[in-house]
Design an enzyme around this catalytic site. Structure first.
Site, short mmCIF file in Angstrom:
data_model
loop_
_atom_site.label_atom_id
_atom_site.label_comp_id
_atom_site.label_asym_id
_atom_site.label_seq_id
_atom_site.Cartn_x
_atom_site.Cartn_y
_atom_site.Cartn_z
CB CYS A 58 48.21 57.61 28.57
SG CYS A 58 50.15 56.91 28.27
CG HIS A 73 51.13 60.53 24.81
ND1 HIS A 73 49.72 60.49 25.48
CD2 HIS A 73 51.05 59.56 26.20
CE1 HIS A 73 49.14 59.65 25.57
NE2 HIS A 73 49.98 59.11 26.21
CD GLU A 122 47.75 63.49 23.92
OE1 GLU A 122 46.66 63.42 23.39
OE2 GLU A 122 48.63 62.73 23.45
#
Length: 204
Positions: free
Chosen positions: A146, A170, A83
């Site tokens: 998350c 992820h 991310e």
């Protein structure tokens, strides 16, 4: 180098969460691609909007890591996704494991709209792909727990540990989870997810 790495408990009716199972399978010690020795501190995190920030802050205070990597499950994604940004938003159709729903609330009142990962995101993705494991840079960590945890980590780093690195990865379903879905979903073997995480960590 000391890395604090976390995975999440199962949620959404699942009996396992590949993020934590993959983290558990990582070696306690290894070397980066640059030859730096690494020690891992592993921790399972609750799927809780309201508790995750306090828990990760305490873990960071106790362990004083050089880097914090949080890992979470994103069912439906094709491979590992590192991310790039967390947004200051809590918003999802389903409540967390504490039964708490959020629809449009900020993670931290008055915080910036987004915080960027403090990681070599593209290098981590390249290392994972170089190991033959599907990976990509992601520009959306969602708005569930998350993203909430990632935002907290980056906020804590910004305010208290400016030399620390941190971010979020992820991972997709593992094969057993995908097989149990009503419709076919992308998945990877758990061992492959673990290998992908290790490749990412070695790129630090």
């Amino acid at each position: 180098m000391k890395i604090l790495i976390t995975g999440f408990a199962p949620f959404g009716g699942e009996s396992v969460n590949p993020s934590w199972e993959a983290v558990r399978g990582l070696p306690e010690e290894f070397q980066t691609s640059k030859g730096e020795s690494v020690t891992l501190v592993k921790q399972e995190m609750p799927v809780s909007y309201d508790r995750c920030g306090g828990i990760i802050k305490e873990l960071m205070e106790q362990n004083k890591p050089d880097c914090v990597i949080c890992v979470g499950q994103a069912g439906g994604r094709m491979g590992l996704e590192v991310e790039q940004i967390a947004i200051n938003l809590k918003d999802a159709h389903s409540p967390d494991n504490d039964g708490v729903p959020y629809h449009g609330a900020p993670v931290i009142e008055g915080g910036p709209d987004g915080r960027f990962a403090r990681l070599p995101v593209r290098e981590m993705v390249a290392a994972c792909k170089g190991a033959g494991i599907p990976a990509k840079v992601s520009f959306s960590a969602g708005a569930y727990v998350c993203n909430c945890l990632m935002y907290h980590v980056l906020e804590i780093i910004e305010k208290q540990y400016p030399k620390m690195r941190g971010g979020f990865i992820h991972v997709p379903y593992e094969c057993g989870q995908a097989a149990a879905q009503e419709r076919a979903k992308p998945s990877l073997p758990l061992s492959t997810i673990t290998d992908g995480l290790l490749a990412c960590l070695k790129a630090l």
